[in-house]
Design a protein around this motif. Structure first.
Motif, PDB file in Angstrom:
ATOM      1  N   LEU A   1      -6.183 -30.393 -26.234  1.00  0.00           N
ATOM      2  CA  LEU A   1      -7.037 -31.227 -25.399  1.00  0.00           C
ATOM      3  C   LEU A   1      -6.489 -31.271 -23.977  1.00  0.00           C
ATOM      4  N   PRO A   2      -7.357 -31.224 -22.971  1.00  0.00           N
ATOM      5  CA  PRO A   2      -6.869 -31.297 -21.592  1.00  0.00           C
ATOM      6  C   PRO A   2      -6.418 -32.697 -21.240  1.00  0.00           C
ATOM      7  N   MET A   3      -5.530 -32.797 -20.278  1.00  0.00           N
ATOM      8  CA  MET A   3      -5.157 -34.097 -19.741  1.00  0.00           C
ATOM      9  C   MET A   3      -6.279 -34.595 -18.845  1.00  0.00           C
ATOM     10  N   HIS A   4      -6.682 -35.832 -19.042  1.00  0.00           N
ATOM     11  CA  HIS A   4      -7.758 -36.417 -18.242  1.00  0.00           C
ATOM     12  C   HIS A   4      -7.166 -37.143 -17.054  1.00  0.00           C
ATOM     13  N   HIS A   5      -7.517 -36.741 -15.869  1.00  0.00           N
ATOM     14  CA  HIS A   5      -6.956 -37.363 -14.669  1.00  0.00           C
ATOM     15  C   HIS A   5      -7.897 -38.453 -14.167  1.00  0.00           C
ATOM     16  N   ALA A   6      -7.769 -39.631 -14.767  1.00  0.00           N
ATOM     17  CA  ALA A   6      -8.574 -40.768 -14.313  1.00  0.00           C
ATOM     18  C   ALA A   6      -8.076 -41.209 -12.939  1.00  0.00           C
ATOM     19  N   GLN A   7      -8.905 -41.880 -12.210  1.00  0.00           N
ATOM     20  CA  GLN A   7      -8.575 -42.233 -10.829  1.00  0.00           C
ATOM     21  C   GLN A   7      -7.334 -43.115 -10.748  1.00  0.00           C
ATOM     22  N   ALA A   8      -7.141 -43.996 -11.770  1.00  0.00           N
ATOM     23  CA  ALA A   8      -6.041 -44.959 -11.709  1.00  0.00           C
ATOM     24  C   ALA A   8      -4.742 -44.428 -12.304  1.00  0.00           C
ATOM     25  N   THR A   9      -4.710 -43.176 -12.740  1.00  0.00           N
ATOM     26  CA  THR A   9      -3.518 -42.632 -13.380  1.00  0.00           C
ATOM     27  C   THR A   9      -2.363 -42.525 -12.393  1.00  0.00           C
ATOM     28  N   GLU A  10      -1.231 -43.171 -12.738  1.00  0.00           N
ATOM     29  CA  GLU A  10      -0.063 -43.152 -11.854  1.00  0.00           C
ATOM     30  C   GLU A  10       0.906 -42.020 -12.164  1.00  0.00           C
ATOM     31  N   THR A  11       0.847 -41.467 -13.377  1.00  0.00           N
ATOM     32  CA  THR A  11       1.841 -40.477 -13.777  1.00  0.00           C
ATOM     33  C   THR A  11       1.264 -39.583 -14.857  1.00  0.00           C
TER      34      THR A  11
ATOM     35  N   ILE B   1      -0.740 -50.663 -25.921  1.00  0.00           N
ATOM     36  CA  ILE B   1      -1.074 -49.283 -25.549  1.00  0.00           C
ATOM     37  C   ILE B   1      -2.544 -49.068 -25.881  1.00  0.00           C
ATOM     38  N   ARG B   2      -3.357 -48.852 -24.845  1.00  0.00           N
ATOM     39  CA  ARG B   2      -4.793 -48.560 -25.051  1.00  0.00           C
ATOM     40  C   ARG B   2      -4.991 -47.058 -24.905  1.00  0.00           C
ATOM     41  N   TRP B   3      -5.679 -46.488 -25.879  1.00  0.00           N
ATOM     42  CA  TRP B   3      -5.935 -45.048 -25.830  1.00  0.00           C
ATOM     43  C   TRP B   3      -7.394 -44.720 -26.157  1.00  0.00           C
ATOM     44  N   ASP B   4      -8.276 -45.674 -25.810  1.00  0.00           N
ATOM     45  CA  ASP B   4      -9.701 -45.482 -26.080  1.00  0.00           C
ATOM     46  C   ASP B   4     -10.481 -45.073 -24.835  1.00  0.00           C
ATOM     47  N   GLY B   5      -9.789 -44.833 -23.731  1.00  0.00           N
ATOM     48  CA  GLY B   5     -10.469 -44.422 -22.509  1.00  0.00           C
ATOM     49  C   GLY B   5     -10.154 -42.992 -22.144  1.00  0.00           C
ATOM     50  N   LEU B   6     -10.319 -42.663 -20.894  1.00  0.00           N
ATOM     51  CA  LEU B   6     -10.037 -41.309 -20.437  1.00  0.00           C
ATOM     52  C   LEU B   6      -8.546 -41.047 -20.300  1.00  0.00           C
ATOM     53  N   ASP B   7      -7.733 -42.135 -20.308  1.00  0.00           N
ATOM     54  CA  ASP B   7      -6.293 -41.983 -20.211  1.00  0.00           C
ATOM     55  C   ASP B   7      -5.625 -42.963 -21.170  1.00  0.00           C
TER      56      ASP B   7
ATOM     57  N   ALA C   1      -1.582 -43.311 -17.638  1.00  0.00           N
ATOM     58  CA  ALA C   1      -0.998 -41.973 -17.720  1.00  0.00           C
ATOM     59  C   ALA C   1      -1.904 -41.090 -18.560  1.00  0.00           C
ATOM     60  N   ASN C   2      -1.612 -39.804 -18.535  1.00  0.00           N
ATOM     61  CA  ASN C   2      -2.387 -38.864 -19.326  1.00  0.00           C
ATOM     62  C   ASN C   2      -1.886 -38.750 -20.756  1.00  0.00           C
ATOM     63  N   ALA C   3      -0.632 -39.114 -20.991  1.00  0.00           N
ATOM     64  CA  ALA C   3      -0.056 -39.075 -22.330  1.00  0.00           C
ATOM     65  C   ALA C   3       1.065 -40.096 -22.407  1.00  0.00           C
ATOM     66  N   CYS C   4       1.451 -40.423 -23.645  1.00  0.00           N
ATOM     67  CA  CYS C   4       2.485 -41.444 -23.854  1.00  0.00           C
ATOM     68  C   CYS C   4       3.378 -41.017 -25.010  1.00  0.00           C
ATOM     69  N   ILE C   5       4.691 -41.074 -24.793  1.00  0.00           N
ATOM     70  CA  ILE C   5       5.665 -40.833 -25.849  1.00  0.00           C
ATOM     71  C   ILE C   5       6.322 -42.164 -26.182  1.00  0.00           C
TER      72      ILE C   5
END
Length: 425
Positions: free
Chosen positions: A7-17, A212-218, A230-234
């Motif tokens: 899956l591609p990383m989604h670059h939402a406008q508010a993504t800081e990292t 941790i919310r993961w139901d949006g574009l990021d 962020a685009n992903a979370c570990i």
């Protein structure tokens, strides 16, 4: 699985990292370093006011000691051997100290009882050589069941000081696959070594994650300072924290991941350090005393390790949980009384302080390290499966044969970072 990683990383406008790493223990630091090397921007959020997690060199009593991890296990393949070398930090082999004595209720154990214990301790390894685990998993208690209740308890009691858990809660299959090898030590402190490895990373302390919310574009991660995107979370927090529900996932974790968490518990290996000044009662520094009168309340004492004014008591399982719940002063009284029985009443006057980082009641740990429950030996691999192609759980709990160690956590953090790095930016 491969489809989710593509899956591609989604670059939402508010993504800081690119990536948020939760937890600045060994797994989180390893993941962040590898992401940085791969050209990905990572922010590490740490709930505590320090980094290192359960690798912690405590100097609160003056002389320092490792309150958590202290051995570089299976050094032949442990990444911390090279990390220490790169940092110019010495990692010699384990010293056997100044001897070993066994006590029963404060009195030296008889030779006959010592021989009985020695014979019982080897039963686990002997039975692992012949037991057939292909049909079903067993608890260690079941593995030893035909020894009878007394001998079985003696045979498994050593696990309280290694796994930190009662034998009926330990998967034999999982125990059998744990890696073995040479142990090295870090005289300057394993926790200090891990902390130094955090240099150069974007680490933000005092930032416990609540959601941790993961139901949006990021991925949206909520801390006391606000919400980061962020685009992903570990996620590298201990299993005990996840099981306690300290971090809310929205939507909830998939059933397969929740089931994996249900298959894991947390051991309670515990250290209680006393500052002991003045008379050393003729004890050679580095001597070990083992109080073994009650197998369920086994406690080992390292006396004046490395010639320091410290006595460090180790215990595990339900006994350690009871002491953790009772609190610092109750633990001090209990340990001091045991020492008075073994050494003499004057030890009471020599004890001038206590350090008791009780991992079991620590809200950012909820235990010492993960333990697979019987019949749930697949839980570690399942917990590491990507969630929605953008959330990855990593740590010692997902390290397979390297579980329960700083080295295993490091390898798991690197594995998670590799998965994230393969996601299309």
């Amino acid at each position: 699985m491969a489809a989710s990683l593509a899956l591609p990383m989604h670059h939402a406008q508010a993504t800081e990292t690119d990536v948020i790493v939760i937890g600045a223990g060994a797994a989180g630091l390893a993941a962040a370093h590898d992401l940085k090397a791969a050209g990905r921007k990572a922010i590490v959020l740490e709930a505590r006011s320090r980094i290192g997690g359960r690798a912690f060199t405590d100097a609160s009593l003056g002389p320092a000691y490792d309150a958590g991890a202290m051995f570089i296990h299976w050094a032949e393949r442990n990444p911390w051997v090279q990390i220490a070398r790169d940092l110019g930090i010495e990692t010699p082999g384990e010293s056997w100290g100044g001897g070993f004595r066994v006590f029963a209720d404060g009195r030296p154990m008889t030779d006959a009882d010592r021989q009985k214990r020695r014979g019982a301790f080897g039963q686990i390894d002997r039975r692992l050589e012949t037991v057939d685990l292909t049909r079903r998993d067993l608890s260690v208690k079941e593995l030893l069941g035909d020894l009878g209740p007394d001998m079985s308890q003696i045979a498994s009691s050593g696990l309280l000081l290694s796994i930190g858990e009662e034998s009926d809660r330990i998967s034999t299959r999982d125990y059998q696959r744990l890696w073995a090898g040479d142990d090295l030590v870090v005289p300057s402190g394993y926790g200090n070594l891990v902390s130094r490895h955090g240099a150069g990373l974007d680490i933000r302390l005092n930032q416990p994650v609540s959601e941790i919310r993961w139901d949006g574009l990021d991925v949206a991660v909520t801390t006391p300072s606000g919400t980061l995107h962020a685009n992903a979370c570990i996620v590298t927090v201990p299993v005990g924290v996840l099981k306690a529900g300290a971090i809310r996932f929205t939507p909830a974790l998939p059933a397969r991941n929740r089931n994996a968490l249900d298959g894991l518990g947390m051991g309670a290996l515990t250290k209680i350090a006393l500052r002991v000044e003045g008379d050393r009662f003729g004890i050679i520094p580095g001597t070990s005393f083992l109080e073994a009168g009650s197998p369920s309340r086994l406690m080992n004492f390292d006396l004046f390790p490395d010639d320091k004014d410290l006595v460090i008591a180790y215990c595990g399982g339900d006994h350690a949980r009871e002491l953790s719940a009772a609190g610092t002063e109750a633990a001090r009284a209990h340990v001091t009384e045991l020492l008075a029985q073994m050494i003499g009443p004057n030890i009471r006057k020599a004890v001038t302080g206590i350090s008791f980082p009780a991992w079991w009641t620590d809200p950012f740990s909820r235990g010492s390290y993960s333990v697979c429950l019987p019949g749930r030996e697949a839980a570690r691999e399942r917990l590491a499966e990507p969630i929605g192609g953008r959330i990855f759980i990593a740590g010692e709990a997902t390290a397979g044969g390297g579980a329960m160690t700083v080295g295993g956590a490091t390898l798991a953090g690197r594995a998670a970072a590799a998965k994230v790095a393969r996601i299309k930016a």
